[in-house]
Design a protein around this motif. Structure first.
Motif, PDB file in Angstrom:
ATOM      1  N   PHE A  55      10.294  -7.844   0.619  1.00  0.00           N
ATOM      2  CA  PHE A  55       9.936  -7.201   1.885  1.00  0.00           C
ATOM      3  C   PHE A  55       8.428  -7.313   2.109  1.00  0.00           C
ATOM      4  O   PHE A  55       7.968  -7.472   3.228  1.00  0.00           O
ATOM      5  N   GLY A  56       7.656  -7.204   1.036  1.00  0.00           N
ATOM      6  CA  GLY A  56       6.231  -7.478   1.089  1.00  0.00           C
ATOM      7  C   GLY A  56       5.384  -6.457   1.805  1.00  0.00           C
ATOM      8  O   GLY A  56       4.320  -6.787   2.321  1.00  0.00           O
ATOM      9  N   ASP A  57       5.812  -5.193   1.839  1.00  0.00           N
ATOM     10  CA  ASP A  57       5.001  -4.177   2.503  1.00  0.00           C
ATOM     11  C   ASP A  57       5.208  -2.844   1.796  1.00  0.00           C
ATOM     12  O   ASP A  57       6.295  -2.267   1.838  1.00  0.00           O
ATOM     13  N   ALA A  58       4.164  -2.360   1.148  1.00  0.00           N
ATOM     14  CA  ALA A  58       4.229  -1.084   0.443  1.00  0.00           C
ATOM     15  C   ALA A  58       3.825   0.085   1.331  1.00  0.00           C
ATOM     16  O   ALA A  58       3.711   1.210   0.843  1.00  0.00           O
ATOM     17  N   ALA A  59       3.569  -0.183   2.620  1.00  0.00           N
ATOM     18  CA  ALA A  59       3.095   0.847   3.560  1.00  0.00           C
ATOM     19  C   ALA A  59       1.844   1.509   2.997  1.00  0.00           C
ATOM     20  O   ALA A  59       0.953   0.815   2.518  1.00  0.00           O
ATOM     21  N   GLN A  60       1.785   2.855   3.041  1.00  0.00           N
ATOM     22  CA  GLN A  60       0.581   3.539   2.561  1.00  0.00           C
ATOM     23  C   GLN A  60       0.687   3.915   1.084  1.00  0.00           C
ATOM     24  O   GLN A  60      -0.135   4.685   0.592  1.00  0.00           O
ATOM     25  N   VAL A  61       1.691   3.401   0.382  1.00  0.00           N
ATOM     26  CA  VAL A  61       1.890   3.530  -1.069  1.00  0.00           C
ATOM     27  C   VAL A  61       2.325   4.942  -1.479  1.00  0.00           C
ATOM     28  O   VAL A  61       3.316   5.110  -2.183  1.00  0.00           O
ATOM     29  N   PHE A  62       1.596   5.962  -1.046  1.00  0.00           N
ATOM     30  CA  PHE A  62       1.873   7.315  -1.505  1.00  0.00           C
ATOM     31  C   PHE A  62       3.207   7.834  -0.963  1.00  0.00           C
ATOM     32  O   PHE A  62       3.627   7.470   0.135  1.00  0.00           O
ATOM     33  N   GLU A  63       3.843   8.719  -1.731  1.00  0.00           N
ATOM     34  CA  GLU A  63       5.070   9.376  -1.277  1.00  0.00           C
ATOM     35  C   GLU A  63       4.776  10.166   0.001  1.00  0.00           C
ATOM     36  O   GLU A  63       3.768  10.854   0.107  1.00  0.00           O
TER      37      GLU A  63
ATOM     38  N   ARG B 107      -5.058  10.949  18.294  1.00  0.00           N
ATOM     39  CA  ARG B 107      -4.118  12.057  18.467  1.00  0.00           C
ATOM     40  C   ARG B 107      -3.192  12.271  17.272  1.00  0.00           C
ATOM     41  O   ARG B 107      -2.778  13.400  17.014  1.00  0.00           O
ATOM     42  N   ALA B 108      -2.811  11.206  16.550  1.00  0.00           N
ATOM     43  CA  ALA B 108      -1.853  11.363  15.453  1.00  0.00           C
ATOM     44  C   ALA B 108      -2.095  10.330  14.376  1.00  0.00           C
ATOM     45  O   ALA B 108      -2.547   9.212  14.657  1.00  0.00           O
ATOM     46  N   LEU B 109      -1.799  10.718  13.131  1.00  0.00           N
ATOM     47  CA  LEU B 109      -1.741   9.815  11.989  1.00  0.00           C
ATOM     48  C   LEU B 109      -0.278   9.657  11.599  1.00  0.00           C
ATOM     49  O   LEU B 109       0.419  10.651  11.387  1.00  0.00           O
ATOM     50  N   TRP B 110       0.189   8.415  11.492  1.00  0.00           N
ATOM     51  CA  TRP B 110       1.588   8.155  11.185  1.00  0.00           C
ATOM     52  C   TRP B 110       1.715   7.511   9.808  1.00  0.00           C
ATOM     53  O   TRP B 110       0.980   6.573   9.489  1.00  0.00           O
ATOM     54  N   VAL B 111       2.636   8.016   8.991  1.00  0.00           N
ATOM     55  CA  VAL B 111       2.902   7.426   7.680  1.00  0.00           C
ATOM     56  C   VAL B 111       4.360   6.969   7.626  1.00  0.00           C
ATOM     57  O   VAL B 111       5.222   7.519   8.312  1.00  0.00           O
ATOM     58  N   ARG B 112       4.611   5.952   6.816  1.00  0.00           N
ATOM     59  CA  ARG B 112       5.956   5.410   6.684  1.00  0.00           C
ATOM     60  C   ARG B 112       6.587   5.871   5.371  1.00  0.00           C
ATOM     61  O   ARG B 112       5.888   6.314   4.459  1.00  0.00           O
ATOM     62  N   ASP B 113       7.892   5.754   5.289  1.00  0.00           N
ATOM     63  CA  ASP B 113       8.642   6.153   4.107  1.00  0.00           C
ATOM     64  C   ASP B 113       9.176   4.893   3.433  1.00  0.00           C
ATOM     65  O   ASP B 113      10.166   4.312   3.875  1.00  0.00           O
ATOM     66  N   VAL B 114       8.488   4.453   2.377  1.00  0.00           N
ATOM     67  CA  VAL B 114       8.907   3.262   1.622  1.00  0.00           C
ATOM     68  C   VAL B 114       9.051   3.689   0.165  1.00  0.00           C
ATOM     69  O   VAL B 114       8.089   3.648  -0.605  1.00  0.00           O
ATOM     70  N   PRO B 115      10.255   4.136  -0.235  1.00  0.00           N
ATOM     71  CA  PRO B 115      10.413   4.701  -1.581  1.00  0.00           C
ATOM     72  C   PRO B 115      10.154   3.699  -2.709  1.00  0.00           C
ATOM     73  O   PRO B 115       9.577   4.058  -3.732  1.00  0.00           O
ATOM     74  N   VAL B 116      10.580   2.447  -2.529  1.00  0.00           N
ATOM     75  CA  VAL B 116      10.494   1.458  -3.605  1.00  0.00           C
ATOM     76  C   VAL B 116       9.852   0.190  -3.068  1.00  0.00           C
ATOM     77  O   VAL B 116      10.263  -0.325  -2.023  1.00  0.00           O
TER      78      VAL B 116
END
Length: 322
Positions: A75-83, A61-70
C-alpha cells in the motif's frame, strides 16, 4: 459554546490540513527519506508538533488524521504513523482552537466500547473539537489480523454507529456506563458508503468525507449527497504542491495539483461553488518548506474564505521547521 459542526461550517468553505505534515512524496523529500532509511510512505515526524501548533496559530480550521493500523508495503502509505486516538489526545494538548478530525476510523476493526470511550475522551480533553470520521475499511488483509470478518463489516458498521449514537446505554447491563459522558454529541462523518445504502448514510451520518477530485467531480458527488442528506456538510481533500510563483497556472496531478496561489484561490472558489463545505490540504507532494507554504496560505488564501478571521503571522525568530 459553538459545536464542532458549526465551527467547521463557519464562513462558508473552511480550510484545514491533513496530516502528516511532511513532504516526503516530493523529489527532495523522497531522497531525504531514503537517506534516513525510512520505508516508502513513512514520513519524517521530527517537526510534527511544531507544525501542528503552527496550523492552529495560523487559523486553519481542522487537523485530519487517518487510521492505518498496520503498515503494508504494497500500500506504501503509513499515514501519520501514530495510533489515531492516542495521537489526537496529544494534539488536543498542543493545540488550542483547531478542530481535530479522523479520516477515517475503521469501525469494524475496533472494539466498540473502547472506540466510544476513546472518542468521548478526545472530545472532553479537546474542549469539544472532535469530528469523528468513520469507515468500514477496504483492505481485506487487515481483518484476519484483528479476528474480524471482512464480509460482515457492513453490519458491524451499522451496529457500532448505533452504539456511538446512544453512548452504549442500549448496549450495557443496567447500572453500567461508559465515561466520560459526552456533553454534546460527537459529529459522525462517513468516508464512502461504508457498505450501506445512500439513503441510510444520509439519514444516520452528520457529514460526508469524499475522495479528492475536480470541481466537476465534486459537483456531481455533492449533489448526490445532498439528495439523501440535505444540507449536511460535504468534506474533501486536496493534494497540494504550492509553487513559489503566485501566478503559476494549475497543473492537475492525482488527487490534487501543482499551482500558484492565485489559481489555488480560484480552484477553492470553484470547489465551494460545487458544494464543498470544508477541504483538507495534503502536503506530501509539496516541494517548498512546509512552514513557508503554510504561512503563505494563511496570509494570502485563508482571508478569501475565512471571512472576518485575521490570519496570524510568523515572527522572524519563531520556532518553525523546514
Amino acid at each position: 459554546m459553538s459545536t464542532p459542526l458549526a465551527t467547521l461550517r463557519r464562513g462558508g468553505l473552511s480550510i484545514g490540513v491533513e496530516l502528516p505534515l511532511d513532504n516526503d512524496w516530493s523529489p527532495a523529500g523522497d531522497a531525504e527519506r531514503q537517506r534516513d532509511g525510512r520505508r516508502p510512505g513513512v514520513p519524517d515526524l521530527e517537526h510534527h508538533a511544531v507544525l501542528a501548533r503552527l496550523t492552529d496559530t495560523l487559523g486553519f480550521r481542522a487537523l485530519w488524521v487517518r487510521d492505518v493500523p498496520v503498515y503494508d508495503p504494497s500500500f506504501g502509505d503509513a499515514a501519520q504513523v501514530f495510533e489515531t486516538f492516542s495521537y489526537l489526545g496529544y494534539l488536543a494538548g498542543v493545540t488550542r482552537d483547531i478542530l481535530l478530525g479522523t479520516a477515517a476510523v475503521v469501525l469494524p476493526l475496533r472494539e466498540p466500547l473502547l472506540t466510544l470511550k476513546s472518542a468521548a475522551t478526545i472530545q472532553e480533553l479537546s474542549g469539544g473539537r472532535l469530528l469523528l470520521g468513520v469507515a468500514s475499511g477496504d483492505r481485506p488483509v487487515e481483518y484476519p489480523l484483528f479476528g474480524r470478518d471482512f464480509e460482515s463489516r457492513g453490519a458491524s458498521f451499522r451496529e457500532q454507529v448505533a452504539l456511538l449514537r446512544d453512548g452504549a446505554r442500549g448496549h450495557l447491563p443496567a447500572g453500567l456506563d461508559v465515561l466520560p459522558a459526552a456533553r454534546t454529541p460527537t459529529p459522525l462523518f462517513v468516508a464512502g458508503l461504508a457498505q450501506q445504502t445512500p439513503a441510510w448514510i444520509g439519514a444516520h451520518m452528520d457529514g460526508c468525507l469524499a475522495y479528492p477530485g475536480t470541481p466537476d467531480d465534486h459537483a456531481r458527488r455533492a449533489g448526490a449527497w445532498r439528495a439523501v442528506a440535505g444540507d449536511k456538510p460535504y468534506v474533501t481533500f486536496f493534494h497540494l504542491d504550492l509553487a513559489a510563483d503566485p501566478h503559476e497556472p494549475l497543473q492537475r496531478h492525482r488527487f490534487g495539483a501543482r499551482t500558484g496561489r492565485h489559481a489555488l484561490i480560484a480552484e477553492l472558489a470553484a470547489l465551494r461553488a460545487a458544494g464543498v463545505a470544508h477541504i483538507g490540504l495534503h502536503f506530501r507532494r509539496n516541494r517548498r518548506p512546509l512552514d513557508e507554504t503554510l504561512a503563505e496560505i494563511a496570509s494570502e488564501v485563508l482571508p478569501h474564505f475565512h471571512r472576518g478571521e485575521a490570519a496570524a503571522t510568523i515572527a522572524p525568530d519563531a520556532e518553525t521547521a523546514a
